[in-house]
Design an enzyme around this catalytic site. Structure first.
Site, PDB file in Angstrom:
ATOM      1  N   GLY A  73       0.844  -1.207  -0.052  1.00  0.00           N
ATOM      2  CA  GLY A  73       0.109  -0.105   0.160  1.00  0.00           C
ATOM      3  C   GLY A  73       0.715   1.248   0.056  1.00  0.00           C
ATOM      4  O   GLY A  73       1.860   1.148   0.210  1.00  0.00           O
ATOM      5  N   ILE A 128       2.152   4.938   1.276  1.00  0.00           N
ATOM      6  CA  ILE A 128       2.805   5.694   2.497  1.00  0.00           C
ATOM      7  C   ILE A 128       1.689   5.782   3.433  1.00  0.00           C
ATOM      8  O   ILE A 128       0.704   6.846   3.128  1.00  0.00           O
ATOM      9  CB  ILE A 128       3.768   6.721   2.363  1.00  0.00           C
ATOM     10  CG1 ILE A 128       4.682   6.494   1.326  1.00  0.00           C
ATOM     11  CG2 ILE A 128       4.217   7.280   3.669  1.00  0.00           C
ATOM     12  CD1 ILE A 128       5.552   7.538   0.758  1.00  0.00           C
ATOM     13  N   GLY A 129       1.764   5.392   4.634  1.00  0.00           N
ATOM     14  CA  GLY A 129       0.632   5.635   5.591  1.00  0.00           C
ATOM     15  C   GLY A 129      -0.712   4.502   5.459  1.00  0.00           C
ATOM     16  O   GLY A 129      -1.820   5.011   6.173  1.00  0.00           O
ATOM     17  N   ALA A 130      -0.685   3.549   4.416  1.00  0.00           N
ATOM     18  CA  ALA A 130      -1.778   3.065   4.304  1.00  0.00           C
ATOM     19  C   ALA A 130      -2.078   1.909   5.515  1.00  0.00           C
ATOM     20  O   ALA A 130      -3.425   1.437   5.589  1.00  0.00           O
ATOM     21  CB  ALA A 130      -1.823   2.000   3.033  1.00  0.00           C
ATOM     22  N   LYS A 144       0.237  -0.824   6.537  1.00  0.00           N
ATOM     23  CA  LYS A 144       0.708  -2.078   6.106  1.00  0.00           C
ATOM     24  C   LYS A 144       1.563  -2.517   7.379  1.00  0.00           C
ATOM     25  O   LYS A 144       1.176  -3.982   7.587  1.00  0.00           O
ATOM     26  CB  LYS A 144       1.942  -1.954   5.162  1.00  0.00           C
ATOM     27  CG  LYS A 144       1.276  -1.107   3.824  1.00  0.00           C
ATOM     28  CD  LYS A 144       2.439  -1.123   2.694  1.00  0.00           C
ATOM     29  CE  LYS A 144       3.484  -0.001   3.266  1.00  0.00           C
ATOM     30  NZ  LYS A 144       3.023   1.408   3.320  1.00  0.00           N
ATOM     31  N   THR A 145       2.030  -1.904   8.072  1.00  0.00           N
ATOM     32  CA  THR A 145       3.008  -2.581   9.237  1.00  0.00           C
ATOM     33  C   THR A 145       1.934  -2.933  10.248  1.00  0.00           C
ATOM     34  O   THR A 145       2.057  -3.971  10.943  1.00  0.00           O
ATOM     35  CB  THR A 145       3.975  -1.597   9.921  1.00  0.00           C
ATOM     36  OG1 THR A 145       4.786  -1.234   8.900  1.00  0.00           O
ATOM     37  CG2 THR A 145       4.968  -1.872  10.933  1.00  0.00           C
ATOM     38  N   TYR A 164      13.606  13.347   1.199  1.00  0.00           N
ATOM     39  CA  TYR A 164      12.570  14.235   1.210  1.00  0.00           C
ATOM     40  C   TYR A 164      12.971  15.572   1.378  1.00  0.00           C
ATOM     41  O   TYR A 164      12.165  16.686   0.753  1.00  0.00           O
ATOM     42  CB  TYR A 164      11.688  13.972   2.712  1.00  0.00           C
ATOM     43  CG  TYR A 164      10.712  12.612   2.654  1.00  0.00           C
ATOM     44  CD1 TYR A 164      10.053  12.350   1.404  1.00  0.00           C
ATOM     45  CD2 TYR A 164      11.056  11.653   3.490  1.00  0.00           C
ATOM     46  CE1 TYR A 164       9.135  11.323   1.367  1.00  0.00           C
ATOM     47  CE2 TYR A 164      10.306  10.312   3.430  1.00  0.00           C
ATOM     48  CZ  TYR A 164       9.518  10.243   2.262  1.00  0.00           C
ATOM     49  OH  TYR A 164       8.663   9.133   2.129  1.00  0.00           O
ATOM     50  N   ASP A 173       5.440  -6.902   5.728  1.00  0.00           N
ATOM     51  CA  ASP A 173       4.604  -5.492   5.344  1.00  0.00           C
ATOM     52  C   ASP A 173       5.192  -4.794   4.126  1.00  0.00           C
ATOM     53  O   ASP A 173       5.010  -3.649   4.063  1.00  0.00           O
ATOM     54  CB  ASP A 173       4.825  -4.611   6.511  1.00  0.00           C
ATOM     55  CG  ASP A 173       6.050  -4.057   6.793  1.00  0.00           C
ATOM     56  OD1 ASP A 173       6.973  -4.446   6.200  1.00  0.00           O
ATOM     57  OD2 ASP A 173       6.363  -3.217   7.434  1.00  0.00           O
TER      58      ASP A 173
END
Length: 210
Positions: free
Chosen positions: A10, A12-14, A16-17, A46, A85
């Site tokens: 997924g 970033i921020g979905a 997963k972990t 970034y 993940d």
């Protein structure tokens, strides 16, 4: 679970972990978590993406390959299955979006070599989350180097995943629209995901909206 190796993917921020960890705990599964916080290039990327994109993607690919090679090819007799993940293909997806064409061509040459050496997941679960909710999740978890991620970047990565998924013919892929779920704080939402994942699916793409 009827699969020996499941990968959760997924944007970033979905989540997963969080999802992989909960499933591993509840099913006594072998858990593989990406060690992204150990990558010193990530905060630099970034801030200056054009300068640090190539070393970031190369270092991520090397670290993911080594971790998966070490853990997937070793048997744990006390675990029922393996859940991760991430799937190594995310290296190619991010690189395609972050690198200029000449660097991506070089990168993909190395990637294709290592990709053939790793087992593929029997079930790939993609958590689909809209950009505004991704941003809320990113803000909530509070990693300093993620706080300035733009919507455009998240949209670009999401489209990269969709491009990959549309091209797959030999993977069993489950796309879960989790925009209306809170599987971390609501057990009933978590159970809905488990109920779906425990089903048997043929090879191909299967979309589930809750």
């Amino acid at each position: 679970m009827q699969y020996n190796f499941i990968a959760i993917e997924g944007n970033i921020g979905a989540g997963k972990t969080s999802l992989a960890t909960k499933i591993a705990q509840d099913y006594n599964a072998h858990l593989i978590l990406e060690q992204f916080e150990e990558n010193s290039f990530l905060p630099k990327f970034y801030k200056e993406p054009e300068k640090y994109a190539f070393p970031l993607e190369m270092s991520f690919m090397a670290a993911r390959y080594q971790q998966l090679k070490d853990q997937l090819l070793s048997m744990d007799l006390f675990k029922t299955f393996t859940i991760s993940d991430y799937f190594i293909i995310k290296s190619l997806i991010f690189a395609r979006k972050n690198l200029p064409p000449d660097e991506f061509k070089l990168y993909s040459t190395f990637f294709n070599i290592i990709y053939q050496q790793l087992p593929k997941p029997e079930l790939l679960v993609y958590l689909y989350v809209k950009t505004d909710r991704l941003q809320s999740n990113i803000k909530m978890r509070g990693r300093p180097y993620e706080q300035n991620i733009q919507d455009e970047y998240l949209d670009k990565i999401q489209e990269g995943y969709f491009e990959f998924i549309r091209q797959q013919k030999n993977l069993r892929i489950l796309i879960l629209d989790t925009n209306k779920l809170d599987f971390v704080n609501r057990p009933e939402d978590y159970q809905k995901i488990l109920d779906v994942m425990e089903r048997s699916y043929p090879t191909g793409i299967h979309r589930i909206t809750f």
